[in-house]
Design a protein around this motif. Sequence first.
Motif, PDB file in Angstrom:
ATOM      1  N   UNK A 269     -49.185  48.168   3.135  1.00 25.64           N
ATOM      2  CA  UNK A 269     -49.957  48.191   1.894  1.00 25.64           C
ATOM      3  C   UNK A 269     -50.644  46.843   1.633  1.00 25.64           C
ATOM      4  N   UNK A 270     -50.273  45.828   2.409  1.00 25.51           N
ATOM      5  CA  UNK A 270     -50.760  44.473   2.153  1.00 25.51           C
ATOM      6  C   UNK A 270     -52.264  44.299   2.395  1.00 25.51           C
ATOM      7  N   UNK A 271     -52.834  44.831   3.496  1.00 20.12           N
ATOM      8  CA  UNK A 271     -54.267  44.573   3.734  1.00 20.12           C
ATOM      9  C   UNK A 271     -55.167  44.978   2.573  1.00 20.12           C
ATOM     10  N   UNK A 274     -54.803  42.326  -0.332  1.00 23.09           N
ATOM     11  CA  UNK A 274     -55.305  40.951  -0.204  1.00 23.09           C
ATOM     12  C   UNK A 274     -56.645  40.862   0.501  1.00 23.09           C
ATOM     13  N   UNK A 275     -57.154  41.985   1.033  1.00 21.57           N
ATOM     14  CA  UNK A 275     -58.349  41.952   1.874  1.00 21.57           C
ATOM     15  C   UNK A 275     -59.573  41.346   1.212  1.00 21.57           C
ATOM     16  N   UNK A 276     -59.713  41.501  -0.098  1.00 22.30           N
ATOM     17  CA  UNK A 276     -60.936  41.025  -0.761  1.00 22.30           C
ATOM     18  C   UNK A 276     -60.830  39.584  -1.260  1.00 22.30           C
ATOM     19  N   UNK A 277     -59.687  38.950  -1.067  1.00 19.71           N
ATOM     20  CA  UNK A 277     -59.491  37.585  -1.565  1.00 19.71           C
ATOM     21  C   UNK A 277     -59.657  36.564  -0.442  1.00 19.71           C
ATOM     22  N   UNK A 278     -60.004  35.340  -0.830  1.00 24.08           N
ATOM     23  CA  UNK A 278     -60.084  34.243   0.137  1.00 24.08           C
ATOM     24  C   UNK A 278     -58.716  34.032   0.778  1.00 24.08           C
ATOM     25  N   UNK A 283     -52.889  32.495   0.884  1.00 24.52           N
ATOM     26  CA  UNK A 283     -51.749  31.793   1.471  1.00 24.52           C
ATOM     27  C   UNK A 283     -51.118  30.865   0.437  1.00 24.52           C
ATOM     28  N   UNK A 284     -51.934  30.191  -0.354  1.00 21.00           N
ATOM     29  CA  UNK A 284     -51.400  29.294  -1.384  1.00 21.00           C
ATOM     30  C   UNK A 284     -50.521  30.059  -2.372  1.00 21.00           C
ATOM     31  N   UNK A 285     -51.004  31.198  -2.830  1.00 22.83           N
ATOM     32  CA  UNK A 285     -50.208  32.029  -3.749  1.00 22.83           C
ATOM     33  C   UNK A 285     -48.934  32.505  -3.057  1.00 22.83           C
ATOM     34  N   UNK A 322     -50.012  37.924   7.541  1.00 23.93           N
ATOM     35  CA  UNK A 322     -51.302  38.444   8.034  1.00 23.93           C
ATOM     36  C   UNK A 322     -52.471  37.542   7.653  1.00 23.93           C
ATOM     37  N   UNK A 323     -52.397  36.880   6.510  1.00 25.45           N
ATOM     38  CA  UNK A 323     -53.480  35.976   6.105  1.00 25.45           C
ATOM     39  C   UNK A 323     -53.583  34.800   7.066  1.00 25.45           C
TER      40      UNK A 323
END
Length: 416
Positions: A269-271, A274-278, A283-285, A322-323
Amino acid sequence: MTRWWSQTAGGLPRTFWYLWTATLINRLGSFVAIYLGVYLVSVRGLSPAYAGIVIGLHGAGSAAGGVLGGIVADRWGRRPAMLTGNVAAAAAAMALGLSGHPVAIAALTLLLGLCLGVARPAFTATVIDVVGERDRLRALTLNYWAINIGFAVAATVAGLLVRVQPLLLFAINAAVLLGTAALIGLTVPESRPAPVTVAQVARVDSGGLGTVLRDRVFLTFTALTGLAWLCIESSAMLPVALQADGLPASAFGPVIAVNGLMIVLGQLFVPRLIGRFDRSRTVAVAVVVIGAGFALTALADAVWFYALTVGVWTLGEMLMTPSNSALTADLAPAAQRGRYQGVYSLGHAFASFAGPTLGGLVAARFSTDVLWLGLFGLALLVAVGNLLAVRPRARRIAALRAAAAPAALREAAALA
């Protein structure tokens, strides 16, 4: 559900699914790496201290093999690195299972780690080669999912095999490695991008690491990733914390099982999340979430509370992994993907060694609570580092895409 699955796994090339299957098969049989310490102490009668040294040699070999394998993948091709690495690892695994001398065990463990390390950068580079940029996050997430499914099953089966016949750990692991090599050899074509400029030819033919070692943006990224993984690897100190709270050591099993269960059930469910974010900001979050999970561990005093903290930092791991994998692909020139992957693997190798080692020292000298709070502070620093790197990474990625565009046009014209 059908639509979600299509969006999650649909549209990926056939070669990727062959690679995904190879990953799953490989990890389903990765018994030696999981149960090596138990085997050395309970079967071979070696001391825990010596077993720790041998396990460390496996990690050192894997790190060196990753760098070597990256160079091989770029200079001679992905297939030679993957096939040679897996076949040689199968031989080393079988020889290790048959060996009883402590020195031979140490040498063969180092060799096994080296051979396994040789294959890994080429494997990831092949995934990046064959999957378009738009779909890489999905593909790398699916691959990470396969790794965790295989690990969960292998950990369970290995526990049964070591009771029945310890040699089966090595024999089946060797057979699985040979099966992986056969699957790749029969189904996965060579994917190494052909160099199209004189400069690219010179860099590939040099066979060295100069390009990577001069890339400050990528080296900083690798260092930050290694520090983030150091936090996760420090979870090896959870049994110490459990015992300090008067909880049974056996509670560590169900507590840490939360990590694998969450990744297997939720990673796909992760892609879409987070797919639309930098990616650097993601990674920072993620690292802040990891740090928060360990900070909560300082407050935990019951099994359910410890399980909750594992769930928090596992969520951060699911967002980060994944990021970071996609960022590695974005930051690497096509002609040097193998060696970039090899150098990137050093961050995880460092964390695998430093996390338990430094964690143990801090826990022994101070307390596990100091360790957990220290990891929270480290996570905040890593998060800040990723935020500061947003613009340099964006410039680096834009420059790589601009340089690749003329090559893509020339290739399209040639095909036309």
